[in-house]
Write an enzyme that holds these catalytic residues in place. Sequence first.
Site, PDB file in Angstrom:
ATOM      1  N   GLY A  57       0.866  -1.068   0.024  1.00  0.00           N
ATOM      2  CA  GLY A  57       0.037  -0.002  -0.038  1.00  0.00           C
ATOM      3  C   GLY A  57       0.705   1.204  -0.011  1.00  0.00           C
ATOM      4  N   TYR A  93      11.488 -13.149 -11.581  1.00  0.00           N
ATOM      5  CA  TYR A  93      10.096 -12.266 -11.209  1.00  0.00           C
ATOM      6  C   TYR A  93       8.870 -13.121 -12.027  1.00  0.00           C
ATOM      7  CZ  TYR A  93       7.242  -8.198 -11.494  1.00  0.00           C
ATOM      8  OH  TYR A  93       6.255  -7.098 -11.456  1.00  0.00           O
ATOM      9  N   PRO A 125      -1.139  -5.450 -15.291  1.00  0.00           N
ATOM     10  CA  PRO A 125      -1.061  -4.102 -15.616  1.00  0.00           C
ATOM     11  C   PRO A 125       0.063  -4.098 -16.632  1.00  0.00           C
ATOM     12  CG  PRO A 125      -0.950  -3.931 -13.451  1.00  0.00           C
ATOM     13  CD  PRO A 125      -0.874  -5.580 -13.934  1.00  0.00           C
ATOM     14  N   ARG A 127       6.872   0.253 -25.218  1.00  0.00           N
ATOM     15  CA  ARG A 127       6.104  -0.136 -24.053  1.00  0.00           C
ATOM     16  C   ARG A 127       4.754   0.556 -24.201  1.00  0.00           C
ATOM     17  NH1 ARG A 127       9.985  -3.106 -23.935  1.00  0.00           N
ATOM     18  NH2 ARG A 127      11.457  -3.457 -22.306  1.00  0.00           N
TER      19      ARG A 127
HETATM   20  P1  NAP Z   1       6.579  -0.236  -5.573  1.00  0.00           P
HETATM   21  O1  NAP Z   1       6.243   1.146  -5.869  1.00  0.00           O
HETATM   22  O2  NAP Z   1       8.142  -0.626  -5.583  1.00  0.00           O
HETATM   23  O3  NAP Z   1       5.938  -0.807  -4.292  1.00  0.00           O
HETATM   24  C1  NAP Z   1       6.231  -1.991  -3.697  1.00  0.00           C
HETATM   25  C2  NAP Z   1       5.353  -2.274  -2.558  1.00  0.00           C
HETATM   26  O4  NAP Z   1       5.739  -3.531  -2.092  1.00  0.00           O
HETATM   27  C3  NAP Z   1       5.549  -1.505  -1.199  1.00  0.00           C
HETATM   28  O5  NAP Z   1       4.618  -0.823  -0.822  1.00  0.00           O
HETATM   29  C4  NAP Z   1       6.653  -2.155  -0.511  1.00  0.00           C
HETATM   30  O6  NAP Z   1       6.488  -1.752   0.730  1.00  0.00           O
HETATM   31  C5  NAP Z   1       6.036  -3.406  -0.744  1.00  0.00           C
HETATM   32  N1  NAP Z   1       6.901  -4.708  -0.414  1.00  0.00           N
HETATM   33  C6  NAP Z   1       8.028  -5.154  -1.130  1.00  0.00           C
HETATM   34  N2  NAP Z   1       8.640  -6.068  -0.536  1.00  0.00           N
HETATM   35  C7  NAP Z   1       7.795  -6.393   0.777  1.00  0.00           C
HETATM   36  C8  NAP Z   1       7.934  -7.308   1.693  1.00  0.00           C
HETATM   37  N3  NAP Z   1       8.789  -8.197   1.806  1.00  0.00           N
HETATM   38  N4  NAP Z   1       6.853  -7.253   2.603  1.00  0.00           N
HETATM   39  C9  NAP Z   1       5.801  -6.423   2.618  1.00  0.00           C
HETATM   40  N5  NAP Z   1       5.811  -5.525   1.572  1.00  0.00           N
HETATM   41  C10 NAP Z   1       6.789  -5.622   0.563  1.00  0.00           C
HETATM   42  O7  NAP Z   1       6.009  -1.068  -6.792  1.00  0.00           O
HETATM   43  P2  NAP Z   1       4.539  -1.020  -7.483  1.00  0.00           P
HETATM   44  O8  NAP Z   1       5.257  -0.488  -9.017  1.00  0.00           O
HETATM   45  O9  NAP Z   1       3.746  -0.140  -6.887  1.00  0.00           O
HETATM   46  O10 NAP Z   1       4.170  -2.386  -7.714  1.00  0.00           O
HETATM   47  C11 NAP Z   1       2.868  -2.961  -7.360  1.00  0.00           C
HETATM   48  C12 NAP Z   1       2.488  -4.176  -7.992  1.00  0.00           C
HETATM   49  O11 NAP Z   1       2.152  -3.730  -9.138  1.00  0.00           O
HETATM   50  C13 NAP Z   1       3.496  -5.182  -7.863  1.00  0.00           C
HETATM   51  O12 NAP Z   1       3.033  -6.609  -7.755  1.00  0.00           O
HETATM   52  C14 NAP Z   1       4.204  -5.188  -9.326  1.00  0.00           C
HETATM   53  O13 NAP Z   1       4.668  -6.382  -9.913  1.00  0.00           O
HETATM   54  C15 NAP Z   1       3.120  -4.725 -10.211  1.00  0.00           C
HETATM   55  N6  NAP Z   1       3.435  -3.998 -11.349  1.00  0.00           N
HETATM   56  C16 NAP Z   1       4.125  -2.872 -11.397  1.00  0.00           C
HETATM   57  C17 NAP Z   1       4.567  -2.379 -12.645  1.00  0.00           C
HETATM   58  C18 NAP Z   1       5.118  -0.904 -12.853  1.00  0.00           C
HETATM   59  O14 NAP Z   1       5.539  -0.661 -13.829  1.00  0.00           O
HETATM   60  N7  NAP Z   1       5.517  -0.285 -11.662  1.00  0.00           N
HETATM   61  C19 NAP Z   1       4.120  -2.862 -13.908  1.00  0.00           C
HETATM   62  C20 NAP Z   1       3.229  -4.107 -13.899  1.00  0.00           C
HETATM   63  C21 NAP Z   1       2.910  -4.475 -12.669  1.00  0.00           C
HETATM   64  P3  NAP Z   1       7.689  -0.718   1.338  1.00  0.00           P
HETATM   65  O15 NAP Z   1       7.236   0.811   0.818  1.00  0.00           O
HETATM   66  O16 NAP Z   1       7.648  -0.604   2.803  1.00  0.00           O
HETATM   67  O17 NAP Z   1       9.099  -1.097   0.939  1.00  0.00           O
HETATM   68  P1  GDP Z   2      10.581  -3.344 -18.494  1.00  0.00           P
HETATM   69  O1  GDP Z   2       9.756  -2.451 -19.355  1.00  0.00           O
HETATM   70  O2  GDP Z   2      10.168  -4.517 -17.995  1.00  0.00           O
HETATM   71  O3  GDP Z   2      11.838  -3.940 -19.374  1.00  0.00           O
HETATM   72  O4  GDP Z   2      11.490  -2.371 -17.713  1.00  0.00           O
HETATM   73  P2  GDP Z   2      11.820  -1.067 -17.453  1.00  0.00           P
HETATM   74  O5  GDP Z   2      10.863  -0.250 -16.943  1.00  0.00           O
HETATM   75  O6  GDP Z   2      13.102  -1.064 -16.517  1.00  0.00           O
HETATM   76  O7  GDP Z   2      12.163  -0.515 -18.855  1.00  0.00           O
HETATM   77  C1  GDP Z   2      13.235  -1.003 -19.643  1.00  0.00           C
HETATM   78  C2  GDP Z   2      13.548  -0.361 -20.856  1.00  0.00           C
HETATM   79  O8  GDP Z   2      13.689   1.054 -20.922  1.00  0.00           O
HETATM   80  C3  GDP Z   2      14.517  -1.122 -21.712  1.00  0.00           C
HETATM   81  O9  GDP Z   2      14.273  -1.005 -23.131  1.00  0.00           O
HETATM   82  C4  GDP Z   2      15.809  -0.113 -21.573  1.00  0.00           C
HETATM   83  O10 GDP Z   2      16.835  -0.014 -22.312  1.00  0.00           O
HETATM   84  C5  GDP Z   2      15.054   1.144 -21.349  1.00  0.00           C
HETATM   85  N1  GDP Z   2      15.873   2.369 -20.642  1.00  0.00           N
HETATM   86  C6  GDP Z   2      16.356   3.364 -21.021  1.00  0.00           C
HETATM   87  N2  GDP Z   2      16.907   3.995 -20.089  1.00  0.00           N
HETATM   88  C7  GDP Z   2      16.642   3.486 -19.139  1.00  0.00           C
HETATM   89  C8  GDP Z   2      16.786   3.790 -17.742  1.00  0.00           C
HETATM   90  O11 GDP Z   2      17.554   4.602 -17.363  1.00  0.00           O
HETATM   91  N3  GDP Z   2      16.334   2.860 -16.753  1.00  0.00           N
HETATM   92  C9  GDP Z   2      15.647   1.611 -17.008  1.00  0.00           C
HETATM   93  N4  GDP Z   2      15.202   0.802 -16.148  1.00  0.00           N
HETATM   94  N5  GDP Z   2      15.474   1.512 -18.328  1.00  0.00           N
HETATM   95  C10 GDP Z   2      15.796   2.428 -19.186  1.00  0.00           C
END
Ligand code: NAP
Ligand code: GDP
Length: 324
Positions: free
Chosen positions: A17, A146, A173, A218
């Site tokens: 959260g 992952y 997502p 993306r």
């Molecule tokens: P985030 O900003 O890094 O947040 C991760 C969350 O998980 C934080 O609240 C963190 O708590 C908690 N967490 C991590 N390790 C934990 C543990 N061992 N025990 C309890 N809580 C833990 O990530 P997000 O981007 O919001 O991701 C949320 C979900 O969306 C994930 O399941 C991810 O796989 C999915 N998702 C994300 C993206 C993206 O682009 N970001 C895309 C597709 C799917 P703390 O704040 O205390 O560290």
């Molecule tokens: P993905 O979408 O799961 O592959 O993860 P990312 O959000 O890390 O995006 C990766 C893509 O963004 C790759 O094509 C990288 O080469 C490009 N990229 C360019 N600059 C950056 C950077 O500074 N950080 C990250 N994480 N990716 C970058």
Amino acid sequence: MESPIKAGPMRVLVTGGSGLVGKAIEHVVEQEGGKLEGEEWIFLSSKDADLVDVGQTRAVFEKYRPTHVIHLAAKVGGLYLHLKENLHFLRDNLKINDNVLQTAHETGVGKVVSCLSSCIFPDKTTYPIDETMIHNGPPHASNFGYSHAKRMIDVQNRAYFQQYGHCYTAVIPTNVVGPHDNFSIENGHVLSALINKTYQAKKEGTPLSVCGSGAPRRQFIYSLDLGRLIIWVLREYKEIEPIILSVGEEDEVSIKECVDIIAKALDYKGEIHYDTSQSDGQMKKTASNAKLRRYRPDIVFTPLTEAVKMTCGWFESNYDIARK
Ligand code: NAP
Ligand code: GDP
């Protein structure tokens, strides 16, 4: 079979959260009238419970006794962290997911919505990818740890339904952008890392270095759009099969286009270098949002330029507290 969902107002436990997606859901619930009368929403961070640990997971479920769970907590990171730590991504996420789902079952939670990701899709595939194709071949090698852990959530959901009739489901997502992201240059996802890099380059008067060629493509969803959709899934979506939550295929952009959008949003006019010695990761993972569109033809997504502008604004105004 009797509905496993308990009657009365929901008590929703949101794991993860405090993160990007969790904070967006909290905003919708607290600021946009997303909470219905009598409901209780609890937003957990890792400080409340380390969900890798089964004892801490049970204790936090016993404390709050949720009727519903939105399970977001995960070890997450950008491409370059995945490349270094596939084993940690696999083990931590397998444990977190098993602890959360099994504890939800043991404490009588009626519905769980977990979070998968479009980066878990098969690497060699046809496009666009849809919900039926998750397990059709190995994921991209860069993030196989992952991806396999996340794919197991879908397997677990089917098994909890088959054996106990539970409505444990998942959303998929695509890449997410928004406030409260992790803006770490080394470990963040592409947009947040590039926002921080561009901010620093402007401040220092140095060139902006983009990793890879800029050619990968993306789809990005704004975190608040995603938050609203996840709440809809919790309230309305009855399938065990996952659902992709994404903008359309036509809204897919290249990393180069992202760089240009960020440079404009932060008014960065300096040099931009593409470091092609670094991995491009998956070239694309184009996802179909046709299933979502069938359920929700009304949905209007925030355009990427606006989403990036708002995220840059948040980062600048919250620089001292932002994760980076
Ligand atoms: P985030 O900003 O890094 O947040 C991760 C969350 O998980 C934080 O609240 C963190 O708590 C908690 N967490 C991590 N390790 C934990 C543990 N061992 N025990 C309890 N809580 C833990 O990530 P997000 O981007 O919001 O991701 C949320 C979900 O969306 C994930 O399941 C991810 O796989 C999915 N998702 C994300 C993206 C993206 O682009 N970001 C895309 C597709 C799917 P703390 O704040 O205390 O560290
Ligand atoms: P993905 O979408 O799961 O592959 O993860 P990312 O959000 O890390 O995006 C990766 C893509 O963004 C790759 O094509 C990288 O080469 C490009 N990229 C360019 N600059 C950056 C950077 O500074 N950080 C990250 N994480 N990716 C970058």
